[in-house]
Design a protein around this motif. Sequence first.
Motif, PDB file in Angstrom:
ATOM      1  N   ALA A  15      13.283   4.151   8.428  1.00 55.24           N
ATOM      2  CA  ALA A  15      14.499   4.244   9.230  1.00 55.24           C
ATOM      3  C   ALA A  15      14.466   3.339  10.458  1.00 55.24           C
ATOM      4  N   THR A  16      13.288   3.045  10.992  1.00 53.39           N
ATOM      5  CA  THR A  16      13.229   2.275  12.235  1.00 53.39           C
ATOM      6  C   THR A  16      12.606   0.899  12.082  1.00 53.39           C
ATOM      7  N   SER A  17      12.076   0.578  10.945  1.00 45.56           N
ATOM      8  CA  SER A  17      11.450  -0.730  10.796  1.00 45.56           C
ATOM      9  C   SER A  17      11.976  -1.451   9.561  1.00 45.56           C
ATOM     10  N   GLY A  18      11.954  -2.763   9.645  1.00 48.44           N
ATOM     11  CA  GLY A  18      12.372  -3.561   8.504  1.00 48.44           C
ATOM     12  C   GLY A  18      11.207  -3.764   7.562  1.00 48.44           C
ATOM     13  N   TRP A  34       8.985  -1.091  -7.559  1.00 51.11           N
ATOM     14  CA  TRP A  34       8.981  -1.589  -6.191  1.00 51.11           C
ATOM     15  C   TRP A  34       7.907  -0.887  -5.377  1.00 51.11           C
ATOM     16  N   ARG A  35       7.217  -1.668  -4.536  1.00 49.93           N
ATOM     17  CA  ARG A  35       6.222  -1.089  -3.629  1.00 49.93           C
ATOM     18  C   ARG A  35       6.306  -1.817  -2.298  1.00 49.93           C
ATOM     19  N   LYS A  36       5.897  -1.131  -1.247  1.00 46.45           N
ATOM     20  CA  LYS A  36       5.882  -1.774   0.057  1.00 46.45           C
ATOM     21  C   LYS A  36       4.510  -1.607   0.692  1.00 46.45           C
ATOM     22  N   ALA A  37       4.280  -2.339   1.742  1.00 50.97           N
ATOM     23  CA  ALA A  37       2.979  -2.338   2.394  1.00 50.97           C
ATOM     24  C   ALA A  37       2.619  -0.944   2.903  1.00 50.97           C
ATOM     25  N   LYS A  38       1.346  -0.631   2.880  1.00 53.00           N
ATOM     26  CA  LYS A  38       0.864   0.664   3.363  1.00 53.00           C
ATOM     27  C   LYS A  38       1.198   0.863   4.836  1.00 53.00           C
ATOM     28  N   MET A  39       1.286  -0.217   5.584  1.00 51.24           N
ATOM     29  CA  MET A  39       1.601  -0.131   7.013  1.00 51.24           C
ATOM     30  C   MET A  39       3.075   0.194   7.261  1.00 51.24           C
TER      31      MET A  39
END
Length: 76
Positions: free
Chosen positions: A26-29, A16-21
Motif C-alpha cells: 500500500a505504501t511502496s512501489g 508473479w513474485r516480488k522481492a522479499k524486501m
Amino acid sequence: MEHADLSSADLSHAAWRKAKMSTDQATSGCVEVATNIAGVVAVRDSKNPERAPLVFTPHEWACFLDGAKNGEFELP
C-alpha cells in the motif's frame, strides 16, 4: 540478431513474485516478475497489475540484472 516478438506471449499462467524486501504494497512501489513462461521474463507494477507488463527475453533480463548489480543505473 533478430529481436523476438514477445508482445503476443501468453501470460495467463504467469506466476508473479516480488522481492522479499517488498512487504507493504500500500505504501511502496513494487515490481513483480514472472519467469515461469518459456522464453519470457515479464515485469509489472504490483499496484497496477491490470496494465500490460513489460516483456523481455531471458537474455535481455540477465543483461539488465547484471547492469543493476554493477551499478550501471545509479543516479548521479
